[in-house]
Write a protein that holds these residues in place. Structure first.
Motif, PDB file in Angstrom:
ATOM      1  N   ARG A   1       1.049  -1.095  -0.064  1.00  0.00           N
ATOM      2  CA  ARG A   1       0.089   0.044  -0.233  1.00  0.00           C
ATOM      3  C   ARG A   1       0.902   1.334  -0.028  1.00  0.00           C
ATOM      4  NH1 ARG A   1      -2.956   3.346   3.564  1.00  0.00           N
ATOM      5  NH2 ARG A   1      -5.260   3.752   2.468  1.00  0.00           N
ATOM      6  N   GLU A   2       1.860   1.210   0.669  1.00  0.00           N
ATOM      7  CA  GLU A   2       2.864   2.335   0.851  1.00  0.00           C
ATOM      8  C   GLU A   2       3.374   2.593  -0.588  1.00  0.00           C
ATOM      9  OE1 GLU A   2       5.785   1.389   3.678  1.00  0.00           O
ATOM     10  OE2 GLU A   2       4.573   2.687   5.336  1.00  0.00           O
ATOM     11  N   GLU A   3       3.920   1.490  -1.093  1.00  0.00           N
ATOM     12  CA  GLU A   3       4.443   1.450  -2.495  1.00  0.00           C
ATOM     13  C   GLU A   3       3.554   2.233  -3.580  1.00  0.00           C
ATOM     14  OE1 GLU A   3       7.586  -2.306  -2.003  1.00  0.00           O
ATOM     15  OE2 GLU A   3       5.695  -2.557  -3.318  1.00  0.00           O
ATOM     16  N   LEU A   4       2.389   1.834  -3.575  1.00  0.00           N
ATOM     17  CA  LEU A   4       1.264   2.289  -4.323  1.00  0.00           C
ATOM     18  C   LEU A   4       1.010   3.761  -4.247  1.00  0.00           C
ATOM     19  CD1 LEU A   4      -1.299  -0.318  -4.201  1.00  0.00           C
ATOM     20  CD2 LEU A   4      -0.076   0.228  -6.214  1.00  0.00           C
ATOM     21  N   MET A   5       1.143   4.433  -3.012  1.00  0.00           N
ATOM     22  CA  MET A   5       1.029   5.719  -2.665  1.00  0.00           C
ATOM     23  C   MET A   5       2.108   6.255  -2.949  1.00  0.00           C
ATOM     24  SD  MET A   5      -1.096   6.056   0.944  1.00  0.00           S
ATOM     25  CE  MET A   5      -0.173   5.355   1.763  1.00  0.00           C
ATOM     26  N   ALA A   6       3.371   6.058  -2.903  1.00  0.00           N
ATOM     27  CA  ALA A   6       4.691   6.570  -3.218  1.00  0.00           C
ATOM     28  C   ALA A   6       4.638   6.940  -4.713  1.00  0.00           C
ATOM     29  CB  ALA A   6       5.636   5.850  -2.548  1.00  0.00           C
ATOM     30  N   ALA A   7       4.202   5.567  -5.493  1.00  0.00           N
ATOM     31  CA  ALA A   7       4.067   5.858  -7.015  1.00  0.00           C
ATOM     32  C   ALA A   7       3.092   6.811  -7.580  1.00  0.00           C
ATOM     33  CB  ALA A   7       3.972   4.446  -7.485  1.00  0.00           C
ATOM     34  N   ALA A   8       2.117   6.862  -6.737  1.00  0.00           N
ATOM     35  CA  ALA A   8       0.991   7.757  -7.194  1.00  0.00           C
ATOM     36  C   ALA A   8       1.387   9.129  -6.804  1.00  0.00           C
ATOM     37  CB  ALA A   8      -0.352   7.512  -6.212  1.00  0.00           C
ATOM     38  N   LEU A   9       2.074   9.539  -5.839  1.00  0.00           N
ATOM     39  CA  LEU A   9       2.547  10.869  -5.485  1.00  0.00           C
ATOM     40  C   LEU A   9       3.635  11.167  -6.441  1.00  0.00           C
ATOM     41  CD1 LEU A   9       3.042  11.056  -1.361  1.00  0.00           C
ATOM     42  CD2 LEU A   9       1.382  12.047  -2.880  1.00  0.00           C
ATOM     43  N   GLU A  10       4.574  10.210  -6.762  1.00  0.00           N
ATOM     44  CA  GLU A  10       5.558  10.698  -7.915  1.00  0.00           C
ATOM     45  C   GLU A  10       4.642  11.147  -9.091  1.00  0.00           C
ATOM     46  OE1 GLU A  10       9.167  11.269  -9.700  1.00  0.00           O
ATOM     47  OE2 GLU A  10       8.654  10.633  -7.323  1.00  0.00           O
ATOM     48  N   LEU A  11       3.808  10.490  -9.455  1.00  0.00           N
ATOM     49  CA  LEU A  11       3.086  10.589 -10.760  1.00  0.00           C
ATOM     50  C   LEU A  11       2.125  11.913 -10.579  1.00  0.00           C
ATOM     51  CD1 LEU A  11       1.799   6.971 -11.708  1.00  0.00           C
ATOM     52  CD2 LEU A  11       3.487   8.570 -12.823  1.00  0.00           C
ATOM     53  N   PHE A  12       1.361  12.223  -9.437  1.00  0.00           N
ATOM     54  CA  PHE A  12       0.793  13.287  -9.171  1.00  0.00           C
ATOM     55  C   PHE A  12       1.388  14.530  -9.038  1.00  0.00           C
ATOM     56  CE2 PHE A  12      -2.548  10.283  -7.366  1.00  0.00           C
ATOM     57  CZ  PHE A  12      -3.348  10.117  -8.648  1.00  0.00           C
ATOM     58  N   GLY A  13       2.705  14.469  -8.619  1.00  0.00           N
ATOM     59  CA  GLY A  13       3.527  15.458  -8.583  1.00  0.00           C
ATOM     60  C   GLY A  13       4.205  16.060  -9.931  1.00  0.00           C
ATOM     61  N   ARG A  14       4.197  15.131 -10.949  1.00  0.00           N
ATOM     62  CA  ARG A  14       4.790  15.556 -12.126  1.00  0.00           C
ATOM     63  C   ARG A  14       3.690  15.638 -13.321  1.00  0.00           C
ATOM     64  NH1 ARG A  14       6.741  11.571 -14.681  1.00  0.00           N
ATOM     65  NH2 ARG A  14       6.546   9.771 -13.136  1.00  0.00           N
TER      66      ARG A  14
ATOM     67  N   GLN B   1      13.352  16.023  -0.042  1.00  0.00           N
ATOM     68  CA  GLN B   1      13.350  14.387  -0.022  1.00  0.00           C
ATOM     69  C   GLN B   1      12.064  14.056  -0.594  1.00  0.00           C
ATOM     70  OE1 GLN B   1      14.118  13.750   4.118  1.00  0.00           O
ATOM     71  NE2 GLN B   1      15.818  14.996   4.425  1.00  0.00           N
ATOM     72  N   HIS B   2      10.925  14.637  -0.611  1.00  0.00           N
ATOM     73  CA  HIS B   2       9.723  14.256  -0.864  1.00  0.00           C
ATOM     74  C   HIS B   2       9.060  15.443  -1.810  1.00  0.00           C
ATOM     75  CE1 HIS B   2       9.872  11.163   2.126  1.00  0.00           C
ATOM     76  NE2 HIS B   2      10.246  11.895   2.880  1.00  0.00           N
ATOM     77  N   ALA B   3       9.943  15.611  -2.894  1.00  0.00           N
ATOM     78  CA  ALA B   3       9.441  16.584  -4.062  1.00  0.00           C
ATOM     79  C   ALA B   3       8.211  16.276  -4.590  1.00  0.00           C
ATOM     80  CB  ALA B   3      10.569  16.602  -5.161  1.00  0.00           C
ATOM     81  N   ALA B   4       8.104  15.083  -5.072  1.00  0.00           N
ATOM     82  CA  ALA B   4       6.717  14.769  -5.696  1.00  0.00           C
ATOM     83  C   ALA B   4       5.625  14.922  -4.547  1.00  0.00           C
ATOM     84  CB  ALA B   4       6.689  13.057  -6.160  1.00  0.00           C
ATOM     85  N   GLY B   5       5.745  14.439  -3.537  1.00  0.00           N
ATOM     86  CA  GLY B   5       4.691  14.474  -2.555  1.00  0.00           C
ATOM     87  C   GLY B   5       4.252  16.028  -2.058  1.00  0.00           C
ATOM     88  N   PHE B   6       5.259  16.812  -2.236  1.00  0.00           N
ATOM     89  CA  PHE B   6       5.088  18.388  -1.923  1.00  0.00           C
ATOM     90  C   PHE B   6       4.501  18.818  -3.047  1.00  0.00           C
ATOM     91  CE2 PHE B   6       6.617  22.688  -2.102  1.00  0.00           C
ATOM     92  CZ  PHE B   6       6.015  23.053  -0.939  1.00  0.00           C
ATOM     93  N   ALA B   7       4.884  18.718  -4.390  1.00  0.00           N
ATOM     94  CA  ALA B   7       4.075  19.401  -5.393  1.00  0.00           C
ATOM     95  C   ALA B   7       2.936  18.711  -5.657  1.00  0.00           C
ATOM     96  CB  ALA B   7       5.148  18.951  -6.709  1.00  0.00           C
ATOM     97  N   ALA B   8       2.716  17.317  -5.429  1.00  0.00           N
ATOM     98  CA  ALA B   8       1.373  17.050  -5.508  1.00  0.00           C
ATOM     99  C   ALA B   8       0.333  17.673  -4.378  1.00  0.00           C
ATOM    100  CB  ALA B   8       1.467  15.409  -5.461  1.00  0.00           C
ATOM    101  N   LEU B   9       0.920  17.932  -3.454  1.00  0.00           N
ATOM    102  CA  LEU B   9       0.117  18.395  -2.010  1.00  0.00           C
ATOM    103  C   LEU B   9      -0.195  19.917  -2.415  1.00  0.00           C
ATOM    104  CD1 LEU B   9      -1.036  17.954   0.711  1.00  0.00           C
ATOM    105  CD2 LEU B   9       1.125  18.812   1.676  1.00  0.00           C
ATOM    106  N   LEU B  10       0.344  20.508  -3.068  1.00  0.00           N
ATOM    107  CA  LEU B  10       0.344  22.108  -3.042  1.00  0.00           C
ATOM    108  C   LEU B  10       0.217  22.421  -4.399  1.00  0.00           C
ATOM    109  CD1 LEU B  10       2.892  23.419  -0.332  1.00  0.00           C
ATOM    110  CD2 LEU B  10       0.352  23.131  -0.216  1.00  0.00           C
ATOM    111  N   SER B  11       0.216  21.842  -5.512  1.00  0.00           N
ATOM    112  CA  SER B  11       0.038  22.451  -6.645  1.00  0.00           C
ATOM    113  C   SER B  11      -0.904  21.567  -7.564  1.00  0.00           C
ATOM    114  CB  SER B  11       1.284  22.523  -7.686  1.00  0.00           C
ATOM    115  OG  SER B  11       1.824  21.059  -7.869  1.00  0.00           O
ATOM    116  N   GLY B  12      -2.011  22.057  -8.348  1.00  0.00           N
ATOM    117  CA  GLY B  12      -2.848  21.458  -9.416  1.00  0.00           C
ATOM    118  C   GLY B  12      -3.714  20.811  -8.218  1.00  0.00           C
ATOM    119  N   GLY B  13      -4.077  19.624  -8.994  1.00  0.00           N
ATOM    120  CA  GLY B  13      -5.124  18.735  -8.204  1.00  0.00           C
ATOM    121  C   GLY B  13      -6.562  19.082  -8.799  1.00  0.00           C
TER     122      GLY B  13
END
Length: 203
Positions: free
Chosen positions: A5-18, A91-103
């Protein structure tokens, strides 16, 4: 938490951040995580559920890093908090970008609640650090404006990385002081707060 589950969320954050969330499919997430489409649905039910879970995870991580580690002078606590904030950004660029931009829908609904929750808790954390029980309107506006500036600075730094992190963190502390100086000209509470902060920070 389950490792897959953690791996899926990490992959999702990476994609949502880009990419915009609307352009990321369940198949994209499954492929990035080396998992099956069925496994994603098993854990999350759908893309919206996955997106919300991933952002909640990123928000919880960020908030945990921002909790005060020691009782120090407010401006020093602010500087230390900024360092931990930018540790998360780096350290968590994708997570930060996904959290604060777009959506989806410009952060409406559950997504908006997550983002606003981070901002509100950061606001209350800063007021506690500054030993303010009830911020008045001018101080509230000043602090919320500074939080928005920090978010923007984080996104800009991720995009360009042409300012050294320590210099950027010092700039943001100075920016807080500058905003408080402006607010002090409009409100006695901010004036008293600023005088106290500078007095404590003086060598």
């Amino acid at each position: 938490m389950d490792r897959r589950r953690e791996e899926l969320m990490a992959a999702a954050l990476e994609l949502f951040g880009r990419r915009d969330a609307g352009n990321v499919s369940i198949d994209d997430v499954a492929s990035a995580a080396g998992a099956s489409r069925a496994l994603v649905y098993h854990y999350f039910g759908g893309k919206q559920e996955l997106y919300v879970a991933a952002l909640r995870s990123a928000a919880a991580d960020l908030e945990a890093r921002l909790r005060p580690r020691r009782d120090d002078r407010p401006l020093e606590e602010l500087a230390e908090g900024l360092t931990r904030y930018f540790d998360f950004v780096e350290q968590h660029a994708a997570g930060f970008a996904a959290l604060l931009s777009g959506g989806p829908a410009n952060h409406s609904g559950e997504i908006g609640e997550i983002v606003d929750g981070v901002r509100n808790r950061l606001f209350h954390l800063i007021t506690r650090q500054m030993r303010v029980d009830e911020p008045g309107p001018v101080l509230r506006v000043t602090l919320r404006a500074w939080i928005a500036s920090v978010e923007t600075a984080g996104l800009d730094w991720l995009e360009h990385r042409d300012v050294e992190r320590p210099a950027l963190e010092r700039m943001l502390v100075e920016h807080m002081v500058a905003l408080l100086r402006v607010g002090a000209g409009h409100d006695p509470q901010v004036d008293r707060l600023l005088r106290g902060l500078l007095r404590e920070h003086a060598p």
